[in-house]
Design an enzyme around this catalytic site. Structure first.
Site, PDB file in Angstrom:
ATOM      1  N   GLY A  12      41.533  44.737-118.049  1.00 28.48           N
ATOM      2  CA  GLY A  12      40.169  44.726-117.512  1.00 28.48           C
ATOM      3  C   GLY A  12      39.946  43.795-116.341  1.00 28.48           C
ATOM      4  O   GLY A  12      38.813  43.367-116.097  1.00 28.48           O
ATOM      5  N   ARG A  65      40.938  66.480-127.796  1.00 28.42           N
ATOM      6  CA  ARG A  65      40.462  65.814-126.583  1.00 28.42           C
ATOM      7  C   ARG A  65      38.967  66.088-126.353  1.00 28.42           C
ATOM      8  O   ARG A  65      38.207  65.195-125.970  1.00 28.42           O
ATOM      9  CB  ARG A  65      41.257  66.309-125.379  1.00 28.42           C
ATOM     10  CG  ARG A  65      40.821  65.696-124.069  1.00 28.42           C
ATOM     11  CD  ARG A  65      41.532  66.324-122.876  1.00 28.42           C
ATOM     12  NE  ARG A  65      42.987  66.173-122.956  1.00 28.42           N
ATOM     13  CZ  ARG A  65      43.644  65.057-122.635  1.00 28.42           C
ATOM     14  NH1 ARG A  65      42.978  63.997-122.231  1.00 28.42           N
ATOM     15  NH2 ARG A  65      44.944  64.984-122.712  1.00 28.42           N
ATOM     16  N   ILE A  92      42.945  60.952-119.610  1.00 27.54           N
ATOM     17  CA  ILE A  92      42.557  62.039-118.712  1.00 27.54           C
ATOM     18  C   ILE A  92      41.273  62.648-119.254  1.00 27.54           C
ATOM     19  O   ILE A  92      41.166  62.922-120.466  1.00 27.54           O
ATOM     20  CB  ILE A  92      43.676  63.091-118.627  1.00 27.54           C
ATOM     21  CG1 ILE A  92      44.889  62.474-117.932  1.00 27.54           C
ATOM     22  CG2 ILE A  92      43.196  64.346-117.895  1.00 27.54           C
ATOM     23  CD1 ILE A  92      46.124  63.349-117.921  1.00 27.54           C
ATOM     24  N   LEU A  93      40.299  62.828-118.379  1.00 21.82           N
ATOM     25  CA  LEU A  93      38.987  63.322-118.817  1.00 21.82           C
ATOM     26  C   LEU A  93      38.841  64.802-118.467  1.00 21.82           C
ATOM     27  O   LEU A  93      39.326  65.262-117.430  1.00 21.82           O
ATOM     28  CB  LEU A  93      37.891  62.495-118.146  1.00 21.82           C
ATOM     29  CG  LEU A  93      37.912  61.016-118.575  1.00 21.82           C
ATOM     30  CD1 LEU A  93      37.110  60.160-117.612  1.00 21.82           C
ATOM     31  CD2 LEU A  93      37.404  60.865-120.003  1.00 21.82           C
ATOM     32  N   ASN A 107      36.848  55.978-109.730  1.00 21.94           N
ATOM     33  CA  ASN A 107      38.136  55.567-110.292  1.00 21.94           C
ATOM     34  C   ASN A 107      38.878  54.730-109.262  1.00 21.94           C
ATOM     35  O   ASN A 107      38.691  54.892-108.058  1.00 21.94           O
ATOM     36  CB  ASN A 107      38.982  56.807-110.623  1.00 21.94           C
ATOM     37  CG  ASN A 107      40.299  56.435-111.296  1.00 21.94           C
ATOM     38  OD1 ASN A 107      40.336  55.576-112.178  1.00 21.94           O
ATOM     39  ND2 ASN A 107      41.389  57.066-110.881  1.00 21.94           N
ATOM     40  N   HIS A 109      42.893  53.859-108.334  1.00 18.54           N
ATOM     41  CA  HIS A 109      44.256  54.296-108.618  1.00 18.54           C
ATOM     42  C   HIS A 109      45.213  53.432-107.796  1.00 18.54           C
ATOM     43  O   HIS A 109      44.985  53.229-106.599  1.00 18.54           O
ATOM     44  CB  HIS A 109      44.415  55.778-108.258  1.00 18.54           C
ATOM     45  CG  HIS A 109      45.778  56.301-108.590  1.00 18.54           C
ATOM     46  ND1 HIS A 109      46.172  56.557-109.888  1.00 18.54           N
ATOM     47  CD2 HIS A 109      46.844  56.565-107.802  1.00 18.54           C
ATOM     48  CE1 HIS A 109      47.426  56.983-109.879  1.00 18.54           C
ATOM     49  NE2 HIS A 109      47.854  56.999-108.633  1.00 18.54           N
ATOM     50  N   THR A 141      36.956  63.829-109.504  1.00 14.98           N
ATOM     51  CA  THR A 141      36.766  65.271-109.622  1.00 14.98           C
ATOM     52  C   THR A 141      37.699  65.737-110.745  1.00 14.98           C
ATOM     53  O   THR A 141      38.548  64.965-111.205  1.00 14.98           O
ATOM     54  CB  THR A 141      37.107  65.975-108.295  1.00 14.98           C
ATOM     55  OG1 THR A 141      38.434  65.582-107.898  1.00 14.98           O
ATOM     56  CG2 THR A 141      36.124  65.608-107.192  1.00 14.98           C
ATOM     57  N   GLU A 143      40.360  67.391-110.937  1.00 12.51           N
ATOM     58  CA  GLU A 143      41.798  67.282-110.723  1.00 12.51           C
ATOM     59  C   GLU A 143      42.215  65.813-110.748  1.00 12.51           C
ATOM     60  O   GLU A 143      41.626  64.980-110.038  1.00 12.51           O
ATOM     61  CB  GLU A 143      42.169  67.915-109.377  1.00 12.51           C
ATOM     62  CG  GLU A 143      43.656  68.190-109.260  1.00 12.51           C
ATOM     63  CD  GLU A 143      44.026  68.843-107.930  1.00 12.51           C
ATOM     64  OE1 GLU A 143      45.206  68.910-107.629  1.00 12.51           O
ATOM     65  OE2 GLU A 143      43.100  69.266-107.198  1.00 12.51           O
TER      66      GLU A 143
END
Ligand code: GAR
Length: 208
Positions: A12, A65, A92-93, A107, A109, A141, A143
């Site tokens: 975090g 999920r 993964i959402l 997000n 990355h 998004t 993907e």
């Protein structure tokens, strides 16, 4: 006052950087909650110590999920979020989840997207012989690790770098660009056109 909900899975440190910047810079926002999918996430203690509501939605408690995503969305919505921040959130959402928070889900990355989506980004950058590496903040998004780019930071890859040294160098810059990007979204300073983000005051370049 806007509500920011931050999702974490571990240490975090990006969440910490956002919490501190929000307080130090007097954003028109508050951190409404920090939510983890892992009971042992180190960041939960930091949030609790700073008087921030915490919640756990343990993915292991859900067979499907979709059921996890539904419960996670319900808990997030209970904090009336204006902005939802994925800060080292390693699940993964689903597309439905992402669409529910369209335009207000961020997000970070640890690569220069669109290079190296997915896991083990630093190792892959080293193996590819990259001379620079970095991090990307983007709108989420459906993907994985795609979506309009808000900010990026670049660091050199140095001779003798390991995954540990490179990731540490990138992380320092993550802590700069992520709070900036969240602040821009909170302050309605971002515009999205044809899948591309412009930062209305044109300050994004200064971060690189
Ligand atoms: C950060 O390096 C972040 O970019 C990365 O996980 C780390 C979390 O650190 N995120 C991803 O890999 C997402 N695909 P933190 O918990 O200390 O913020």
């Amino acid at each position: 006052m806007k509500n920011i909900v931050i999702l974490i899975s571990g240490r975090g440190s990006n969440m910490e950087a956002i919490v501190k910047a929000c307080a130090a810079e007097g954003w028109p926002a508050r951190i409404a909650a920090v939510i983890s999918n892992r009971p042992g996430a180190g960041g939960l203690a930091f949030a609790a110590e700073h008087g921030i509501a915490t919640a756990l939605v343990d993915h292991k408690a859900f067979a499907e999920r979709a059921a996890f995503d539904t419960e996670l969305a319900r808990v997030i919505q209970s904090y009336a979020p204006d902005v939802v921040v994925l800060a080292g959130f390693m699940r993964i959402l689903s597309a439905d989840f992402v669409r529910a928070f369209d335009g207000r889900l961020l997000n970070i990355h640890p690569s220069l997207l669109p290079a190296f989506p997915g896991l083990h980004t630093h190792q892959r950058a080293l193996e590819a012989g990259c001379k620079v590496a970095g991090a990307t903040v983007h709108l989420v998004t459906p993907e994985l690790d795609h979506g309009p780019i808000i900010a990026q930071a670049v660091v050199p890859v140095l001779p003798g770098d390991s995954e540990a040294t490179l990731s540490a160098r990138v992380l320092v810059r993550e802590h700069e660009i992520y709070p900036r990007a969240v602040r821009w979204l909170v302050q309605d300073e971002l515009a999205v056109e044809n899948g591309l983000v412009t930062q209305l005051q044109g300050r994004a370049q200064a971060l690189i």
